[in-house]
Scaffold this active site. Sequence first.
Site, mmCIF file in Angstrom:
data_model
loop_
_atom_site.group_PDB
_atom_site.id
_atom_site.type_symbol
_atom_site.label_atom_id
_atom_site.label_comp_id
_atom_site.label_asym_id
_atom_site.label_seq_id
_atom_site.Cartn_x
_atom_site.Cartn_y
_atom_site.Cartn_z
ATOM 1 C CB SER A 112 -0.950 -0.043 1.179
ATOM 2 O OG SER A 112 -1.828 1.027 1.110
ATOM 3 C CG HIS A 113 0.581 3.652 3.483
ATOM 4 N ND1 HIS A 113 -0.211 2.566 3.770
ATOM 5 C CD2 HIS A 113 1.262 3.937 4.607
ATOM 6 C CE1 HIS A 113 -0.022 2.228 5.025
ATOM 7 N NE2 HIS A 113 0.861 3.033 5.570
ATOM 8 C CG ASP A 276 -3.082 3.972 -1.172
ATOM 9 O OD1 ASP A 276 -3.904 3.769 -2.089
ATOM 10 O OD2 ASP A 276 -2.954 3.206 -0.197
ATOM 11 C CG ASP A 278 -3.298 -0.562 -1.861
ATOM 12 O OD1 ASP A 278 -3.133 0.612 -1.488
ATOM 13 O OD2 ASP A 278 -3.899 -1.411 -1.171
ATOM 14 C CG ASP A 280 -6.360 0.874 -0.210
ATOM 15 O OD1 ASP A 280 -5.454 1.707 -0.273
ATOM 16 O OD2 ASP A 280 -6.296 -0.149 0.523
ATOM 17 N NE ARG A 281 -3.743 4.386 3.338
ATOM 18 C CZ ARG A 281 -3.071 4.623 4.450
ATOM 19 N NH1 ARG A 281 -2.660 5.853 4.726
ATOM 20 N NH2 ARG A 281 -2.801 3.654 5.286
ATOM 21 C CE LYS A 375 -7.314 2.140 3.060
ATOM 22 N NZ LYS A 375 -6.929 0.954 3.820
HETATM 23 C C1 VG1 Z 1 -2.902 2.117 8.600
HETATM 24 C C2 VG1 Z 1 -4.092 3.018 8.821
HETATM 25 C C3 VG1 Z 1 -5.377 2.209 8.726
HETATM 26 C C4 VG1 Z 1 -5.438 1.485 7.386
HETATM 27 C C5 VG1 Z 1 -4.190 0.663 7.192
HETATM 28 C C6 VG1 Z 1 -4.131 0.021 5.821
HETATM 29 O O1 VG1 Z 1 -2.850 1.111 9.600
HETATM 30 O O2 VG1 Z 1 -4.001 3.658 10.070
HETATM 31 O O3 VG1 Z 1 -6.468 3.076 8.893
HETATM 32 O O4 VG1 Z 1 -6.547 0.642 7.330
HETATM 33 O O5 VG1 Z 1 -3.020 1.479 7.332
HETATM 34 O O6 VG1 Z 1 -4.218 0.985 4.814
HETATM 35 P P1 VG1 Z 1 -1.913 1.191 10.899
HETATM 36 O O7 VG1 Z 1 -2.121 -0.101 11.609
HETATM 37 O O8 VG1 Z 1 -0.537 1.427 10.412
HETATM 38 O O9 VG1 Z 1 -2.401 2.381 11.682
HETATM 39 V V1 VG1 Z 1 -3.539 0.705 3.325
HETATM 40 O O10 VG1 Z 1 -4.038 1.811 2.285
HETATM 41 O O11 VG1 Z 1 -2.031 1.041 3.647
HETATM 42 O O12 VG1 Z 1 -3.528 -0.860 3.090
HETATM 43 CO CO CO Z 2 -3.619 1.370 0.439
#
Ligand code: VG1
Ligand code: CO
Length: 542
Positions: A112-113, A276, A278, A280-281, A375
């Site tokens: 993801s990010h 982001d 992947d 989803d954000r 998302k």
């Molecule tokens: C973070 C965010 C959470 C989100 C997760 C996955 O998790 O706070 O809200 O669902 O990333 O997002 P954490 O445990 O680091 O707070 V994605 O777009 O990175 O898969």
């Molecule tokens: Co993501």
Amino acid sequence: MIREIQTQPFDDQKPGTSGLRKRVSVFERPNYAENFIQSIFVCAGTGEGKPLVVGGDGRYLNREVIAKVLAIAAGNGVEHVLLGQGGILSTPAASNLIRKYGAFGGIILSASHNPGGPEGDFGIKFNSANGGPANERLTGQIFEFSKSITTYRMAELDLPDIDQTGSFDLAGMRLEIIDPVADYAELMEEIFDFGAIRSLLASGFSFVFDAMHAVTGPYALEIFANRLGVDPKAIRNAVPQEDFGGGHPDPNLIHARWLAELMFDDDAPDFGAASDGDGDRNLILGKGIVVNPSDSLAILAANAHLAPRYRGGIAGIARSMPTSAAADRVAEGLGVPLYETPTGWKFFGNLLDEGRVTICGEESAGTGSDHVREKDGLWAILLWLNILAERRVSVQQIVADHWNRFGRNFYARHDFEGLEAEQAQALLIALQGSLPELRGRSIGGLVVTGAESFSYHDPVDGSVSENQGIIVRIDGDRRIVYRLSGTGTSGATLRMYLDRWENDALLFNEEPGAALAELALAGAEIAQIEKHTGRTVPSVIT
Ligand code: VG1
Ligand code: CO
């Protein structure tokens, strides 16, 4: 030919908030990815003829791990795989494919990010037949199995070029390589009024999108440029790169800084957005304004009826616990239920499947609806555009109207990154121990009215998830939340979330940093952040 290969277990394959995320160097260890993939098939099954969806965000290792997924899938008896062309699938697009083609699940390769490239991160996530991230029960089973795995099964495959589409027979497994964008773009056309958005965009309304060199580039070009008439030059950084151009594909004001700066220029576009790694954000900006993601969730929920799919109203709203309470006021206003869940999209699945909620969101720039079980960044951007097309006022005006109607939740997340895991644990344990005596205490003039550790009781399947963060409630509609990140790949990150509701319109334009200064000080004091970590300032504020 199928080979049974001996392996040794690893003890660290516990999925976090969103799948198994580790450094690329960890995934490059012999058998590391193979063990986890085999564990998925053992625990989630192989579909009995139903397809498996496979794709990723295009980051470094994507193609190598796709080859491993295909070989292990065939080795375990998966009969049919749907793979995104070039190995590309955004997370929401994968969720849609699973649902649309009745797949038994999907393997999404993404961190993801998190940054990519040989020095960056990689990740593997399993989504179930509803299209959503595997629930805690299944991820727990996968982890347990991975700790005692001794062999995995791999077929020797003669893989075709995955940059072409087509159907191939691989040792008894049908591999269909499909356009990663087409089904998703079609779904978006079903949800939104593309005619209205097209006419908004043709009316001189200016638009810019940053794909951050990540997966949404091809989706954005097809949807915004080809179907909605936006000049392709307005779709920036649209070619997915293995290292995301060296950046973090995290759509916030730090990593999408050029966009934030552009939106505050004199000749800023009317609307700016980013997604982001992947897809989803989402980050939403207007001329001279960054929309706080928690506000965006509330605004989308309050205005969703302006888009065709939600014309009949929404059934309810769910937000993750640390997300601001802005959405709660909308739910109250609409007379629909509001659910508060732990962080991570997997907790929304049951509520969506049961039709209890229509819109879900998180403070971390994630919003979505019952159209998929993830998302969805481009969906959120299109819903904003649909709302703007109907209302024909500026983003700033929409936000101002919202605050006037519901009040404003000043909100910020303070991240303390790169802590030692022991320090972070010690801080949380001490904080947890202090909860009973916190209530009634006054800290810097702020009175604590409640303090608790958040446990979630899933109303659908009855499962209980404990220790999902610590909530400290402060007199006057304020709240501080603490939890540790579950997506990092080194050390620990403490997140402190600050939320303060204000209903005096004269105060709405205060700068959030100033509006939250007192609360931030109290938050640092309550958790003894400096004592435990030596930090006096957060690494990042979002
Ligand atoms: C973070 C965010 C959470 C989100 C997760 C996955 O998790 O706070 O809200 O669902 O990333 O997002 P954490 O445990 O680091 O707070 V994605 O777009 O990175 O898969
Ligand atoms: Co993501």
